[in-house]
Design a protein around this motif. Structure first.
Motif, mmCIF file in Angstrom:
data_model
loop_
_atom_site.group_PDB
_atom_site.id
_atom_site.type_symbol
_atom_site.label_atom_id
_atom_site.label_comp_id
_atom_site.label_asym_id
_atom_site.label_seq_id
_atom_site.Cartn_x
_atom_site.Cartn_y
_atom_site.Cartn_z
ATOM 1 N N MET A 38 0.829 -1.194 0.000
ATOM 2 C CA MET A 38 0.000 0.000 0.000
ATOM 3 C C MET A 38 0.873 1.257 0.000
ATOM 4 N N SER A 39 0.228 2.385 -0.309
ATOM 5 C CA SER A 39 0.898 3.675 -0.375
ATOM 6 C C SER A 39 1.542 4.035 0.959
ATOM 7 N N LEU A 40 2.655 4.734 0.887
ATOM 8 C CA LEU A 40 3.319 5.192 2.104
ATOM 9 C C LEU A 40 2.586 6.394 2.715
ATOM 10 N N GLN A 41 1.684 6.995 1.958
ATOM 11 C CA GLN A 41 0.944 8.160 2.440
ATOM 12 C C GLN A 41 -0.505 7.839 2.788
ATOM 13 N N ASP A 42 -0.992 6.667 2.362
ATOM 14 C CA ASP A 42 -2.367 6.247 2.646
ATOM 15 C C ASP A 42 -2.388 4.725 2.680
ATOM 16 N N LEU A 55 6.298 10.745 -2.651
ATOM 17 C CA LEU A 55 6.502 10.214 -1.303
ATOM 18 C C LEU A 55 5.613 8.998 -1.020
ATOM 19 N N SER A 56 4.693 8.689 -1.925
ATOM 20 C CA SER A 56 3.764 7.583 -1.698
ATOM 21 C C SER A 56 4.367 6.221 -2.025
ATOM 22 N N ARG A 57 5.560 6.211 -2.625
ATOM 23 C CA ARG A 57 6.129 4.943 -3.094
ATOM 24 C C ARG A 57 7.646 4.923 -2.964
ATOM 25 N N ILE A 58 8.181 3.706 -2.982
ATOM 26 C CA ILE A 58 9.625 3.494 -3.083
ATOM 27 C C ILE A 58 9.869 3.014 -4.506
ATOM 28 N N ASN A 59 10.659 3.776 -5.258
ATOM 29 C CA ASN A 59 11.014 3.368 -6.612
ATOM 30 C C ASN A 59 12.222 2.436 -6.541
ATOM 31 N N LEU A 60 12.300 1.495 -7.439
ATOM 32 C CA LEU A 60 13.381 0.509 -7.400
ATOM 33 C C LEU A 60 14.765 1.141 -7.473
ATOM 34 N N LEU A 61 14.880 2.300 -8.115
ATOM 35 C CA LEU A 61 16.183 2.939 -8.276
ATOM 36 C C LEU A 61 16.373 4.144 -7.358
ATOM 37 N N ASP A 62 15.520 4.299 -6.346
ATOM 38 C CA ASP A 62 15.713 5.375 -5.374
ATOM 39 C C ASP A 62 17.036 5.185 -4.646
ATOM 40 N N GLU A 66 17.226 8.881 -0.523
ATOM 41 C CA GLU A 66 15.827 9.101 -0.923
ATOM 42 C C GLU A 66 14.906 8.111 -0.205
ATOM 43 N N ILE A 67 15.317 6.869 -0.083
ATOM 44 C CA ILE A 67 14.521 5.856 0.633
ATOM 45 C C ILE A 67 14.364 6.261 2.095
ATOM 46 N N ARG A 68 15.454 6.667 2.717
ATOM 47 C CA ARG A 68 15.377 7.095 4.123
ATOM 48 C C ARG A 68 14.429 8.286 4.285
ATOM 49 N N ARG A 69 14.510 9.251 3.371
ATOM 50 C CA ARG A 69 13.643 10.430 3.425
ATOM 51 C C ARG A 69 12.173 10.037 3.281
ATOM 52 N N LYS A 70 11.875 9.143 2.347
ATOM 53 C CA LYS A 70 10.482 8.725 2.125
ATOM 54 C C LYS A 70 9.940 7.946 3.322
ATOM 55 N N LYS A 72 11.020 8.172 6.398
ATOM 56 C CA LYS A 72 10.919 9.125 7.514
ATOM 57 C C LYS A 72 9.609 9.916 7.433
ATOM 58 N N LYS A 73 9.168 10.227 6.188
ATOM 59 C CA LYS A 73 7.968 11.039 5.998
ATOM 60 C C LYS A 73 6.697 10.210 5.790
ATOM 61 N N CYS A 74 6.792 8.891 5.797
ATOM 62 C CA CYS A 74 5.600 8.074 5.535
ATOM 63 C C CYS A 74 4.578 8.222 6.666
ATOM 64 N N LYS A 75 3.333 8.028 6.304
ATOM 65 C CA LYS A 75 2.234 8.231 7.247
ATOM 66 C C LYS A 75 2.166 7.080 8.253
ATOM 67 N N THR A 76 2.020 7.461 9.523
ATOM 68 C CA THR A 76 1.817 6.486 10.593
ATOM 69 C C THR A 76 0.615 6.964 11.412
ATOM 70 N N ASP A 77 0.279 6.230 12.434
ATOM 71 C CA ASP A 77 -0.838 6.652 13.286
ATOM 72 C C ASP A 77 -0.312 7.096 14.642
ATOM 73 N N SER A 78 -1.198 7.615 15.465
ATOM 74 C CA SER A 78 -0.774 8.133 16.772
ATOM 75 C C SER A 78 -1.040 7.151 17.912
ATOM 76 N N ILE A 79 -1.439 5.936 17.553
ATOM 77 C CA ILE A 79 -1.713 4.917 18.570
ATOM 78 C C ILE A 79 -0.379 4.449 19.152
ATOM 79 N N LYS A 80 -0.328 4.321 20.461
ATOM 80 C CA LYS A 80 0.908 3.911 21.134
ATOM 81 C C LYS A 80 1.234 2.450 20.806
ATOM 82 N N GLY A 81 2.494 2.195 20.548
ATOM 83 C CA GLY A 81 2.944 0.842 20.226
ATOM 84 C C GLY A 81 2.850 0.563 18.733
ATOM 85 N N ILE A 82 3.631 -0.400 18.305
ATOM 86 C CA ILE A 82 3.639 -0.788 16.896
ATOM 87 C C ILE A 82 3.227 -2.246 16.815
#
Length: 188
Positions: A38-42, A55-62, A66-70, A72-82
């Protein structure tokens, strides 16, 4: 689905009584775990290279940066714990990507996730796993594009082989439909 329906319909109509089918029905090659990334932003939308947001995807040649930046900026939730949970699509997606990149089972990832303090601990691990997984592919790509003559010869040989196969398949399809090809004796 069209890639399977088309050969099936043709073979059923024109090659049912023949020993050999004209077209081969492709079989789906879908891995049960993480079949959809799924998308890194949704976390509810499929990852797509046509998405306007890079920012919604990792391209094979990133690049690794660039991968670290994407990540780092990917969408997560605010629920405690993973952890995996049906009501946490972004968490499920990122953990699924980590699972696929590391080769670990869902259970192993869940156990490891219990030790992470939060997304700040997990995201660098995910980025490192993606970089390590893509590095051999990127290295091979660089080798291939550095040799344009070799690449051109592979493409030429592939085109010749594809043309030979396509010509044979076209002739088989015409015969199955009852057409007589040049040089053949008509069958009545």
């Amino acid at each position: 689905d069209l890639p399977r329906d088309t050969p099936r319909r043709f073979n059923d109509k024109y090659a049912k009584k023949k020993k050999r089918k004209v077209f081969v029905e492709p079989e789906a090659l879908i891995v049960k775990s993480n079949a959809r990334v799924m998308s890194l932003q949704d976390g509810t939308a499929k990852m797509s290279k046509s998405d306007a947001n890079d920012l919604s995807r990792i391209n094979l040649l990133d690049s690794p940066d660039e991968i670290r930046r994407k990540i780092k900026k990917c969408k997560t939730d605010s629920i405690k714990g993973i952890g995996y949970s049906p009501d946490r699509p972004e968490a499920n997606n990122l953990l699924g990507i980590y699972e696929a990149m590391t080769g670990k089972s869902k259970e192993e990832v869940e156990a490891e996730a219990a030790t992470w303090v939060g997304w700040g601990t997990f995201k660098p691990l995910l980025a490192d796993a993606l970089i390590a997984h893509l590095e051999p592919l990127q290295a091979r790509y660089a080798e291939l594009v550095a040799e344009p003559e070799y690449l051109a010869s592979v493409l030429r040989e592939g085109a010749e082989a594809a043309d030979e196969t396509a010509s044979r398949t076209l002739a088989d399809a015409k015969r199955a439909m009852g057409f007589t090809l040049p040089g053949e004796t008509p069958k009545f």
